[in-house]
Scaffold this active site. Sequence first.
Site, mmCIF file in Angstrom:
data_model
loop_
_atom_site.group_PDB
_atom_site.id
_atom_site.type_symbol
_atom_site.label_atom_id
_atom_site.label_comp_id
_atom_site.label_asym_id
_atom_site.label_seq_id
_atom_site.Cartn_x
_atom_site.Cartn_y
_atom_site.Cartn_z
ATOM 1 N N ASP A 128 66.673 81.284 -41.448
ATOM 2 C CA ASP A 128 66.365 82.169 -40.090
ATOM 3 C C ASP A 128 66.962 81.542 -39.130
ATOM 4 O OD1 ASP A 128 65.039 83.086 -37.820
ATOM 5 O OD2 ASP A 128 63.179 82.891 -38.612
ATOM 6 N N HIS A 178 58.392 81.174 -37.680
ATOM 7 C CA HIS A 178 57.724 82.556 -37.200
ATOM 8 C C HIS A 178 57.047 83.293 -38.019
ATOM 9 C CE1 HIS A 178 58.415 86.353 -34.893
ATOM 10 N NE2 HIS A 178 58.656 85.756 -33.722
ATOM 11 N N CYS A 200 54.162 83.588 -31.883
ATOM 12 C CA CYS A 200 54.397 84.083 -33.264
ATOM 13 C C CYS A 200 54.208 83.134 -34.318
ATOM 14 C CB CYS A 200 55.173 85.210 -33.376
ATOM 15 S SG CYS A 200 55.353 86.330 -32.108
ATOM 16 N N LYS A 228 68.910 87.198 -28.591
ATOM 17 C CA LYS A 228 68.695 85.972 -28.372
ATOM 18 C C LYS A 228 69.991 85.374 -27.975
ATOM 19 C CE LYS A 228 64.461 85.353 -31.281
ATOM 20 N NZ LYS A 228 63.470 85.835 -30.234
ATOM 21 N N GLN A 278 66.878 80.926 -33.854
ATOM 22 C CA GLN A 278 67.004 80.195 -32.729
ATOM 23 C C GLN A 278 68.205 79.109 -32.832
ATOM 24 O OE1 GLN A 278 65.211 80.432 -30.006
ATOM 25 N NE2 GLN A 278 63.512 81.832 -30.869
HETATM 26 N N1 C6P Z 1 60.991 84.471 -31.389
HETATM 27 C C1 C6P Z 1 60.015 83.920 -29.374
HETATM 28 O O1 C6P Z 1 59.659 83.975 -28.318
HETATM 29 P P1 C6P Z 1 63.127 89.358 -33.907
HETATM 30 O O2 C6P Z 1 61.865 89.753 -33.039
HETATM 31 O O3 C6P Z 1 63.180 90.020 -35.112
HETATM 32 O O4 C6P Z 1 64.498 89.344 -32.923
HETATM 33 O O5 C6P Z 1 63.058 87.753 -33.858
HETATM 34 C C2 C6P Z 1 61.917 87.067 -34.745
HETATM 35 C C3 C6P Z 1 62.156 85.666 -34.821
HETATM 36 C C4 C6P Z 1 62.060 85.152 -36.125
HETATM 37 N N2 C6P Z 1 62.531 83.825 -36.237
HETATM 38 C C5 C6P Z 1 62.546 82.911 -35.166
HETATM 39 C C6 C6P Z 1 62.663 81.459 -35.403
HETATM 40 C C7 C6P Z 1 62.104 83.367 -33.944
HETATM 41 O O6 C6P Z 1 62.022 82.682 -32.846
HETATM 42 C C8 C6P Z 1 61.994 84.963 -33.784
HETATM 43 C C9 C6P Z 1 61.655 85.361 -32.535
HETATM 44 C C10 C6P Z 1 60.636 85.038 -30.141
HETATM 45 O O7 C6P Z 1 59.981 82.854 -29.929
HETATM 46 C C11 C6P Z 1 59.685 86.381 -30.268
HETATM 47 S S1 C6P Z 1 58.336 86.144 -30.835
#
Ligand code: C6P
Length: 414
Positions: free
Chosen positions: A205, A127, A371, A231, A208
């Site tokens: 990270d 991401h 992203c 999430k 997910q």
């Molecule tokens: N992915 C998706 O639709 P935040 O926004 O900080 O809570 O998470 C960011 C983020 C970081 N790493 C991974 C692997 C992610 O999937 C995400 C967020 C969402 O896939 C929103 S772009």
Amino acid sequence: MQATTSSFENLRNDFPILNRRVRDNKKLVYLDNAATTQKPNQVIDAISDYYKNHNSNIHRAVHALAEESTEAFEETRDKVAKFLNVEDSREIIFVRGTTEGINLVAYAWGRDNVKEGDIIVTTEYEHHSNIVPWQLLTQEKKAQLKYIDIDDNGELMLEQLDDYLSTGKVKLVTFSHMSNVLGTISPVKEIVSKCRSVGVKVLIDGAQSVPHMKIDLTDLNSDFYVFSAHKMLGPTGVGVLWAKKEILEKMSPFLGGGDMIREVHKYETTWNDLPYKFEAGTPNIADVIGFAKAIEYLEKIGMDNIRNHELELTKYALDEMKKVPGITLYGTKEPEKRGGVVSFNFNDVHPHDVGTIIDKEGVAIRSGHHCAQVLMEKLNVAATNRASFYIYNTKEEIDVLISSLRHVAKVFKL
Ligand code: C6P
């Protein structure tokens, strides 16, 4: 406890939004869970109860409301620690989300530990939140950012990690536990053990992964782990950075002000103890307290049951989707190696057109680059469609998805 399909269906009653009708009175089929999940009454009610009955700032005053709020906030920290099998809850730092957690490490740890010529290793399926902070850091320090490529199955080519590690210049390896686009589950233990054997730090990270499988941080033995509450049934604006105490103690603060100080004088300040050293300013109190209810909810179902439920849905979706004319599915064909995320495209049809057509049937998926533009470049596409599943999704909903995708194929004569 082994959960059954019907016990998963019963829990839909806890999620008021799943009764929504959208567009032309179509039943909502919410398959955009990798972006954010829906919230059960238990979480919504806890936030509302906090504001109605307990609202107060924490760690400051001695009055009754302050005491109640502080206690509930700190209980959440303990709950997170237990959920992830972390012995010392001072290692749990509340942040706004995964993005802030990674930026905190890049800023506070990275600026003290990365120097000219050093290497940070990430992967092609990251991401942007796990790429951009490292670009900023390596550019500032004249260090290098390197990528582990993915193969045609969407799996990491780990031999490249060996090559990078053999240079002796790698300071950090950072990667997502599960790709938000391909659903690939990374070989976490193998990566950590390779890095450990040469003393290289590891950041995972978990945006997910934590929502979908049992995570035991003591067993994984990385140095940093980050994820977001929204999430995993929790509110937006809350996330967690976990790191080993020895590392956090040596790290400089990220943000200054509020609770992170011990003493402030005109020209110098000393830092508070962990975890407060990294929690500057009034935190997101209500949502942290709401997050505790999300964890309780998931624990009650059992993370292994959640993983099995999603695996069953994913297998079914992959089997049915591959029969749809003109469809390309991305990622490994082995469902056991992936989470409940399926990305796909239809020949030259723009994903936004696909998303718009199926939205008319009430089906909510995400269409775009997710992203993950480095991955899009690798796949040689500008964007994909992505359906992602969670505890409340059913096979019947996947049937609705499939029939709406067949409709897309018909519209574009595929
Ligand atoms: N992915 C998706 O639709 P935040 O926004 O900080 O809570 O998470 C960011 C983020 C970081 N790493 C991974 C692997 C992610 O999937 C995400 C967020 C969402 O896939 C929103 S772009």
